[in-house]
Design a protein around this motif. Structure first.
Motif, short mmCIF file in Angstrom:
data_model
loop_
_atom_site.label_atom_id
_atom_site.label_comp_id
_atom_site.label_asym_id
_atom_site.label_seq_id
_atom_site.Cartn_x
_atom_site.Cartn_y
_atom_site.Cartn_z
N THR A 374 -15.04 -8.66 21.50
CA THR A 374 -15.07 -7.72 20.84
C THR A 374 -14.11 -6.83 20.91
OG1 THR A 374 -16.99 -8.38 22.08
CG2 THR A 374 -16.99 -6.53 21.33
N LEU A 375 -13.11 -6.67 22.04
CA LEU A 375 -12.24 -5.66 22.12
C LEU A 375 -10.97 -5.39 20.97
CD1 LEU A 375 -11.39 -5.74 26.31
CD2 LEU A 375 -13.00 -3.52 24.93
N SER A 376 -11.20 -7.45 20.70
CA SER A 376 -10.18 -7.38 19.21
C SER A 376 -10.94 -6.71 17.77
CB SER A 376 -9.87 -8.72 18.87
OG SER A 376 -8.98 -8.97 20.21
N TRP A 377 -12.24 -6.40 18.12
CA TRP A 377 -12.52 -5.92 16.87
C TRP A 377 -12.48 -4.08 16.73
CZ3 TRP A 377 -13.59 -7.72 12.29
CH2 TRP A 377 -13.35 -9.23 12.25
N TYR A 378 -12.86 -3.57 18.20
CA TYR A 378 -12.33 -2.22 18.58
C TYR A 378 -11.20 -1.91 18.25
CZ TYR A 378 -16.48 -1.88 21.69
OH TYR A 378 -18.47 -2.19 21.48
N LEU A 379 -9.99 -2.63 18.29
CA LEU A 379 -8.12 -2.82 18.24
C LEU A 379 -8.55 -2.31 16.52
CD1 LEU A 379 -6.84 -4.56 20.58
CD2 LEU A 379 -6.96 -2.02 20.95
N VAL A 380 -9.35 -3.19 15.72
CA VAL A 380 -8.90 -3.24 14.36
C VAL A 380 -9.21 -1.79 14.34
CG1 VAL A 380 -9.62 -4.61 12.40
CG2 VAL A 380 -9.00 -5.77 14.32
N MET A 381 -10.89 -1.88 15.09
CA MET A 381 -11.71 -0.56 13.98
C MET A 381 -10.87 0.72 14.08
SD MET A 381 -15.57 -1.97 15.59
CE MET A 381 -16.47 0.09 15.16
N LEU A 382 -9.59 0.90 16.19
CA LEU A 382 -9.50 2.34 15.58
C LEU A 382 -8.29 1.58 14.53
CD1 LEU A 382 -8.80 1.69 19.88
CD2 LEU A 382 -10.23 3.78 18.29
N THR A 383 -7.41 0.81 14.36
CA THR A 383 -6.21 0.69 13.66
C THR A 383 -6.30 0.93 12.35
OG1 THR A 383 -5.28 -0.79 14.61
CG2 THR A 383 -4.59 -0.72 12.25
N LEU A 384 -8.07 0.96 11.29
CA LEU A 384 -8.23 1.44 10.45
C LEU A 384 -8.24 2.65 10.10
CD1 LEU A 384 -10.50 -1.33 9.85
CD2 LEU A 384 -8.28 -1.55 8.91
N ALA A 385 -9.02 3.10 11.50
CA ALA A 385 -9.59 4.93 11.58
C ALA A 385 -8.06 5.82 10.99
CB ALA A 385 -10.11 5.41 12.77
N ALA A 386 -7.44 4.77 12.05
CA ALA A 386 -5.31 5.38 12.20
C ALA A 386 -4.98 5.86 11.04
CB ALA A 386 -4.96 4.91 13.17
N TYR A 387 -5.29 4.38 10.30
CA TYR A 387 -4.58 4.13 8.75
C TYR A 387 -5.69 4.79 7.71
CZ TYR A 387 -4.01 1.79 4.76
OH TYR A 387 -4.03 0.69 3.09
N ALA A 388 -6.92 5.37 7.88
CA ALA A 388 -8.07 6.11 7.10
C ALA A 388 -7.26 7.99 6.85
CB ALA A 388 -9.12 6.18 7.11
N GLY A 389 -6.79 7.67 7.95
CA GLY A 389 -5.86 9.71 8.29
C GLY A 389 -4.54 9.50 7.93
N TRP A 390 -4.06 8.48 8.39
CA TRP A 390 -1.89 7.86 7.56
C TRP A 390 -2.92 7.64 6.23
CZ3 TRP A 390 1.28 6.91 12.12
CH2 TRP A 390 2.08 6.66 12.02
N LEU A 391 -3.08 6.98 5.58
CA LEU A 391 -3.42 7.36 4.51
C LEU A 391 -2.66 8.21 3.10
CD1 LEU A 391 -2.99 4.50 2.77
CD2 LEU A 391 -5.39 5.13 1.64
N PRO A 392 -3.52 8.99 3.39
CA PRO A 392 -3.23 11.14 2.56
C PRO A 392 -1.72 11.00 2.35
CG PRO A 392 -5.36 11.23 3.63
CD PRO A 392 -4.94 9.69 3.90
N LYS A 393 -0.94 10.91 2.89
CA LYS A 393 -0.01 11.28 4.21
C LYS A 393 1.18 10.04 3.09
CE LYS A 393 1.64 13.50 7.69
NZ LYS A 393 1.49 13.71 8.98
N VAL A 394 1.06 8.91 3.44
CA VAL A 394 1.62 8.58 3.23
C VAL A 394 1.71 7.68 1.29
CG1 VAL A 394 1.84 5.62 2.22
CG2 VAL A 394 1.27 6.89 4.81
N ILE A 395 0.79 8.30 0.81
CA ILE A 395 0.56 8.95 -0.59
C ILE A 395 1.24 10.20 -0.98
CG2 ILE A 395 -1.15 8.91 -2.48
CD1 ILE A 395 -3.39 7.42 -1.28
N ARG A 396 0.85 11.17 -0.34
CA ARG A 396 1.78 11.65 -0.86
C ARG A 396 3.10 11.36 -0.98
NH1 ARG A 396 -2.03 15.21 1.99
NH2 ARG A 396 -0.59 15.29 4.13
#
Length: 531
Positions: A374-396
């Motif tokens: 379960t904790l592994s899935w939590y870490l995946v979800m946190l990584t995806l949340a950070a990824y979603a926030g990071w992605l617009p800047k990466v595209i810029r």
């Protein structure tokens, strides 16, 4: 006279006459005898400790001690304006001189009445007039210094350009007026007669002409009102020494070509010719002014041409730089480059997320594998949340986003060498361990549903901080290009020292500034890595 009774009426003798002086008056013999008078007592003249009796002696003392003669004869007058005792003694002594010719007497009367008694005449000029009457064949001395044709020439050549020194003092006294006329009384300087009047007339006509010169530069106009007077006198002096340096001065300065300096052409057309005083002045002093102005104009024109050439080159370089930047930006932000950046971000963040999952299994897997999963899935979800926030800047960032996927070892060594980055890495690792520990306990005690609900705010925090946080572009080349481009866009895009160098009169400084310009504008594609 009375008749002598013994002469029978035919002879007359004067009782107050002595010595025979036969004289025939009609038919009578008249004898006139010399008048018997006592020889008058002459009052001696004492000057500078010397007792004087002749003109030559007084002239010698004046030449030797000019100050004493001025002080005794012409200074220290009474407050009422009456002549001083020294002047009265001098006048009495002059009237009693012996051996004066008719010409001497005439000159003496003029000297006393029109020179020595003139309250408006300076004391030094009175002394000079007195010396000229006493000994016109001797040396002309002015304030203790012998005046010669050479010294007059040097006063005009040097004194008019200086502000101190003997030549300047003589030139200053000449300009005050009256000195030339007094000097002309000496035989050695008799050629100066009439020069003062001619000088004044030429000076007046020159000043009237100078006020009409169109476009005369300020320094030339100022000289026309002051220093030009000396050269006019030099042109009037009847001595070869003066003509020699005048001619040399005119030959040393080449006049500008006709049509280049308008005011100079105007003066040349109205100076009266090269043999006139104004002609000498124009061909000497004002030729120098015109030549300097022409040279300045030529230098300015050359500098303007050089600046125009540099500006044209810089405009072309600037346009090239703008095109290079536009091309670079186009490639950096192309759809393909942005897609590659997304892939790189996915791999980079995915690797970090994957690196945290083993922590859950190390801490919980051997006790509660279900909690570790379960904790592994939590870490995946946190990584995806950070990824979603990071992605617009990466595209810029596009192609500028270059995480060290292929140089992880180099990046790790750099991070280990940077203590700040090491501390930040340990802190983040501590956060991961703390998160795994705390949420593992929550899963064990309150269950999955409540723990998942508690995780939701953390997902928002991860998204928010990834969105607003700084993102490392990883591309050194991009940072250098961006910093270079932004610094050169500020203001005119030209550093101040380079701008001043372009306007420098030194060809070497202008060349260095030109090369600095070129380095500035062409430094954009210094590595050409994007081609």
């Amino acid at each position: 006279m009375s008749r002598d009774s013994d002469s029978g009426g035919d002879g007359v003798s004067g009782n107050i006459f002595h010595g025979p002086a036969p004289f025939q008056l009609g038919d009578r013999n008249v004898q006139i005898n010399h008048i018997h008078q006592a020889t008058p007592h002459r009052r001696p003249l004492v000057l500078a400790g010397a007792t004087l009796s002749t003109r030559e002696e007084l002239a010698a003392v004046i030449r030797r001690d000019w100050t004493a003669a001025r002080r005794q004869f012409f200074e220290g007058a009474a407050a009422t304006g009456a002549p001083s005792d020294g002047l009265l003694g001098l006048l009495a002594w002059l009237r009693d001189l012996d051996g004066l010719t008719a010409g001497d007497l005439t000159a003496q009367i003029e000297l006393i009445d029109h020179r020595l008694r003139d309250d408006a005449l300076p004391a030094d000029l009175k002394v000079l007039h007195l010396l000229g009457w006493l000994d016109p064949e001797g040396e002309a001395v002015w304030r203790g210094t012998v005046v010669t044709p050479e010294s007059l020439s040097e006063a005009c050549r040097i004194g008019r350009l200086e502000e101190s020194g003997p030549e300047w003092e003589l030139y200053r006294d000449l300009c005050e007026g009256g000195l030339l006329d007094a000097l002309s009384r000496f035989s050695r300087l008799s050629a100066l007669r009439g020069t003062q009047r001619a000088w004044d007339e030429v000076w007046g006509s020159w000043r009237r002409l100078a006020t009409q010169v169109p476009g005369l530069p300020p320094e030339g106009r100022e000289w026309a009102e002051s220093g030009a007077r000396g050269l006019l006198l030099a042109a009037l002096l009847p001595y070869s020494e003066t003509r020699t340096w005048l001619r040399a001065g005119c030959e040393r300065v080449a006049p500008p070509p006709t049509g280049e300096i308008e005011w100079y052409d105007w003066l040349r057309a109205r100076d009266g010719g090269s043999d006139t005083p104004v002609g000498w002045l124009v061909r000497a002093d004002f030729t120098a002014f015109a030549a300097a102005q022409a040279e300045q104009r030529r230098r300015q024109a050359e500098a303007d041409r050089q600046n125009q050439r540099i500006r044209t080159t810089l405009d072309a370089a600037s346009a090239l730089r703008q095109r290079q930047w536009a091309d670079y930006e186009g490639r950096r932000l192309s759809p393909a480059a942005r897609l590659e950046a997304v892939v790189r971000a996915t791999l980079w963040l995915g690797s970090w997320g994957a690196a945290t999952i083993p922590v859950t299994w190390i801490m919980w897997g051997w006790i509660r594998p279900d909690i570790a999963a379960t904790l592994s899935w939590y870490l995946v979800m946190l990584t995806l949340a950070a990824y979603a926030g990071w992605l617009p800047k990466v595209i810029r960032l596009g192609a500028a986003y270059q995480p060290p996927l292929r140089r992880v070892r180099e990046w790790a060594e750099e991070a280990r060498a940077d203590r700040g980055r090491t501390r930040r890495g340990l802190f983040r690792a501590g956060l991961v361990v703390g998160f795994v520990l705390i949420f593992g306990v929550l899963l064990h005690d309150v269950g999955v549903i409540v723990t998942t609900i508690l995780l939701t705010p953390l997902l928002g925090v991860a998204f928010h901080f990834a969105r607003i946080g700084a993102i490392h572009d990883w591309a050194d080349d991009h940072r250098e290009r961006l910093r270079d481009y932004q610094s050169r866009r500020a203001g005119s895009g030209v550093a101040q020292d380079i701008s001043e160098g372009v306007r420098s009169p030194s060809a070497r400084v202008r060349a260095d500034a030109y090369h600095a310009f070129m380095r500035q504008f062409t430094g954009l594609d210094h590595n050409r890595r994007d081609e």
